[in-house]
Write a protein that holds these residues in place. Structure first.
Motif, mmCIF file in Angstrom:
data_model
loop_
_atom_site.group_PDB
_atom_site.id
_atom_site.type_symbol
_atom_site.label_atom_id
_atom_site.label_comp_id
_atom_site.label_asym_id
_atom_site.label_seq_id
_atom_site.Cartn_x
_atom_site.Cartn_y
_atom_site.Cartn_z
ATOM 1 N N ALA A 33 43.229 126.463 160.610
ATOM 2 C CA ALA A 33 42.213 126.014 159.643
ATOM 3 C C ALA A 33 42.579 124.630 159.093
ATOM 4 C CB ALA A 33 42.078 127.027 158.514
ATOM 5 N N PHE A 34 43.837 124.446 158.750
ATOM 6 C CA PHE A 34 44.253 123.145 158.218
ATOM 7 C C PHE A 34 44.200 122.053 159.288
ATOM 8 C CE2 PHE A 34 45.620 125.475 154.548
ATOM 9 C CZ PHE A 34 45.479 124.555 153.522
ATOM 10 N N LEU A 35 44.536 122.396 160.527
ATOM 11 C CA LEU A 35 44.436 121.399 161.595
ATOM 12 C C LEU A 35 42.993 120.951 161.785
ATOM 13 C CD1 LEU A 35 46.897 122.808 164.289
ATOM 14 C CD2 LEU A 35 47.152 120.726 162.941
ATOM 15 N N ARG A 36 42.093 121.905 161.814
ATOM 16 C CA ARG A 36 40.676 121.558 161.981
ATOM 17 C C ARG A 36 40.153 120.786 160.770
ATOM 18 N NH1 ARG A 36 37.667 126.561 165.094
ATOM 19 N NH2 ARG A 36 39.170 126.702 166.793
ATOM 20 N N PHE A 37 40.627 121.166 159.600
ATOM 21 C CA PHE A 37 40.220 120.478 158.384
ATOM 22 C C PHE A 37 40.662 119.015 158.408
ATOM 23 C CE2 PHE A 37 41.345 119.141 154.039
ATOM 24 C CZ PHE A 37 40.094 119.203 153.446
ATOM 25 N N LEU A 38 41.903 118.791 158.815
ATOM 26 C CA LEU A 38 42.444 117.432 158.825
ATOM 27 C C LEU A 38 41.854 116.567 159.938
ATOM 28 C CD1 LEU A 38 46.157 118.253 157.976
ATOM 29 C CD2 LEU A 38 44.450 117.212 156.477
ATOM 30 N N GLU A 39 41.351 117.211 161.001
ATOM 31 C CA GLU A 39 40.731 116.453 162.088
ATOM 32 C C GLU A 39 39.398 115.837 161.668
ATOM 33 O OE1 GLU A 39 40.359 119.176 165.331
ATOM 34 O OE2 GLU A 39 42.450 118.938 165.938
ATOM 35 N N ASN A 40 38.704 116.461 160.734
ATOM 36 C CA ASN A 40 37.383 115.990 160.329
ATOM 37 C C ASN A 40 37.457 115.454 158.907
ATOM 38 O OD1 ASN A 40 34.711 115.547 159.785
ATOM 39 N ND2 ASN A 40 34.018 117.519 160.581
ATOM 40 N N GLU A 41 37.436 114.153 158.755
ATOM 41 C CA GLU A 41 37.565 113.521 157.443
ATOM 42 C C GLU A 41 36.241 113.433 156.693
ATOM 43 O OE1 GLU A 41 39.498 109.777 157.902
ATOM 44 O OE2 GLU A 41 41.157 110.628 159.028
ATOM 45 N N HIS A 42 35.141 113.730 157.368
ATOM 46 C CA HIS A 42 33.821 113.601 156.749
ATOM 47 C C HIS A 42 33.703 114.447 155.483
ATOM 48 C CE1 HIS A 42 29.519 113.367 156.208
ATOM 49 N NE2 HIS A 42 29.451 114.685 156.272
ATOM 50 N N TYR A 43 34.111 115.698 155.543
ATOM 51 C CA TYR A 43 33.956 116.588 154.387
ATOM 52 C C TYR A 43 34.920 116.235 153.263
ATOM 53 C CZ TYR A 43 30.707 119.450 156.962
ATOM 54 O OH TYR A 43 29.614 119.889 157.641
ATOM 55 N N GLN A 44 36.055 115.691 153.608
ATOM 56 C CA GLN A 44 37.002 115.294 152.573
ATOM 57 C C GLN A 44 36.423 114.155 151.741
ATOM 58 O OE1 GLN A 44 40.983 114.658 154.115
ATOM 59 N NE2 GLN A 44 40.517 116.010 155.837
ATOM 60 N N ASP A 45 35.711 113.261 152.412
ATOM 61 C CA ASP A 45 35.142 112.099 151.723
ATOM 62 C C ASP A 45 33.944 112.469 150.853
ATOM 63 O OD1 ASP A 45 37.049 110.591 153.000
ATOM 64 O OD2 ASP A 45 35.716 109.976 154.627
ATOM 65 N N THR A 46 33.239 113.542 151.192
ATOM 66 C CA THR A 46 32.036 113.919 150.435
ATOM 67 C C THR A 46 32.348 114.806 149.245
ATOM 68 O OG1 THR A 46 31.636 115.851 151.841
ATOM 69 C CG2 THR A 46 30.559 113.768 152.480
ATOM 70 N N GLY A 47 33.585 115.204 149.068
ATOM 71 C CA GLY A 47 33.943 116.042 147.936
ATOM 72 C C GLY A 47 33.742 117.528 148.197
ATOM 73 N N LYS A 48 33.508 117.893 149.452
ATOM 74 C CA LYS A 48 33.301 119.300 149.789
ATOM 75 C C LYS A 48 34.474 119.836 150.602
ATOM 76 C CE LYS A 48 28.304 118.999 149.748
ATOM 77 N NZ LYS A 48 27.072 119.281 150.473
ATOM 78 N N GLY A 49 35.647 119.278 150.394
ATOM 79 C CA GLY A 49 36.812 119.650 151.177
ATOM 80 C C GLY A 49 37.213 121.097 151.035
ATOM 81 N N LEU A 50 37.244 121.601 149.811
ATOM 82 C CA LEU A 50 37.669 122.986 149.586
ATOM 83 C C LEU A 50 36.674 123.955 150.195
ATOM 84 C CD1 LEU A 50 39.886 124.664 148.292
ATOM 85 C CD2 LEU A 50 38.584 124.653 146.179
ATOM 86 N N GLN A 51 35.410 123.664 150.035
ATOM 87 C CA GLN A 51 34.366 124.506 150.618
ATOM 88 C C GLN A 51 34.508 124.530 152.140
ATOM 89 O OE1 GLN A 51 30.450 123.001 149.973
ATOM 90 N NE2 GLN A 51 29.481 124.543 151.239
ATOM 91 N N TYR A 52 34.712 123.375 152.728
ATOM 92 C CA TYR A 52 34.854 123.259 154.175
ATOM 93 C C TYR A 52 36.095 124.006 154.664
ATOM 94 C CZ TYR A 52 35.187 120.937 158.739
ATOM 95 O OH TYR A 52 35.278 120.655 160.078
ATOM 96 N N LEU A 53 37.192 123.890 153.937
ATOM 97 C CA LEU A 53 38.437 124.554 154.316
ATOM 98 C C LEU A 53 38.270 126.077 154.325
ATOM 99 C CD1 LEU A 53 41.399 124.175 155.039
ATOM 100 C CD2 LEU A 53 41.914 124.068 152.605
ATOM 101 N N TYR A 54 37.644 126.636 153.292
ATOM 102 C CA TYR A 54 37.415 128.084 153.257
ATOM 103 C C TYR A 54 36.429 128.522 154.337
ATOM 104 C CZ TYR A 54 40.163 129.430 149.215
ATOM 105 O OH TYR A 54 41.209 129.720 148.364
ATOM 106 N N THR A 55 35.449 127.695 154.623
ATOM 107 C CA THR A 55 34.484 128.037 155.673
ATOM 108 C C THR A 55 35.178 128.090 157.035
ATOM 109 O OG1 THR A 55 32.695 127.004 154.420
ATOM 110 C CG2 THR A 55 32.309 127.362 156.768
ATOM 111 N N ILE A 123 32.835 128.407 145.021
ATOM 112 C CA ILE A 123 32.372 129.673 145.590
ATOM 113 C C ILE A 123 30.862 129.626 145.802
ATOM 114 C CG2 ILE A 123 32.160 132.165 145.201
ATOM 115 C CD1 ILE A 123 34.787 132.006 143.606
ATOM 116 N N CYS A 124 30.157 129.072 144.839
ATOM 117 C CA CYS A 124 28.701 128.943 144.965
ATOM 118 C C CYS A 124 28.336 128.096 146.176
ATOM 119 C CB CYS A 124 28.104 128.334 143.695
ATOM 120 S SG CYS A 124 28.196 129.423 142.266
ATOM 121 N N GLN A 125 29.085 127.051 146.425
ATOM 122 C CA GLN A 125 28.814 126.195 147.577
ATOM 123 C C GLN A 125 29.145 126.904 148.884
ATOM 124 O OE1 GLN A 125 31.216 122.788 146.694
ATOM 125 N NE2 GLN A 125 29.631 121.802 145.462
#
Length: 149
Positions: A33-55, A123-125
């Motif tokens: 999950a962390f590898l995939r999260f770190l590969e895609n910087e788009h969600y980190q820049d939009t402020g939805k990083g935590l939501q993306y990581l849990y997804t 959680i709502c997101q």
């Protein structure tokens, strides 16, 4: 929004372990999950990083669960001689049984909110629900747990 990856690692691991009930697989899924999260910087820049990581973690757990066959419990479980340990075990079993009566998504919401301390907005997101819906589902789930216990 910048998230502290070290702080989130343990929470994602707990989430994966809760879903899979297997330590090594939960570690593997957490790392993936962390590898995939770190590969895609788009969600980190939009402020939805935590939501993306849990997804990511949730989807990987679902994939893993679909791959593995269900295992039966061994018939000769070890007996505990200490009363305190037995009571803790019984409480844990009662809580798990009560939790299994809840819909899976409500179980996950309680885990995220009370065990991993994920903010309500996140959680709502993740579940695409309003704050009011989150509050209503949490209150309903907790009252069902109280009744069951």
């Amino acid at each position: 929004m910048f998230i502290d990856l070290e702080e989130q690692y343990d929470k994602i691991y707990r989430y994966c372990y809760y879903k899979l009930h297997h330590r090594e697989k939960a570690e593997d899924i957490t790392q993936e999950a962390f590898l995939r999260f770190l590969e895609n910087e788009h969600y980190q820049d939009t402020g939805k990083g935590l939501q993306y990581l849990y997804t990511i973690a949730r989807n990987l757990c679902i994939d893993e669960f679909r791959r593995k066959p269900l295992e039966e419990l061994p018939p000769d479980l070890p007996e505990s001689t200490e009363n305190k340990l037995e009571n803790q075990l019984l409480d844990s079993i009662c809580l798990k049984n009560a939790l299994t009566r809840l819909p899976e998504e409500d179980q996950e919401i309680l885990l995220l909110k009370y065990v991993n301390e994920v903010p309500a907005a996140t959680i709502c997101q993740i579940y695409n629900i309003s704050r009011f819906t989150l509050y209503r589902r949490t209150t309903k789930s907790l009252s069902q747990l109280k009744e069951a216990l």
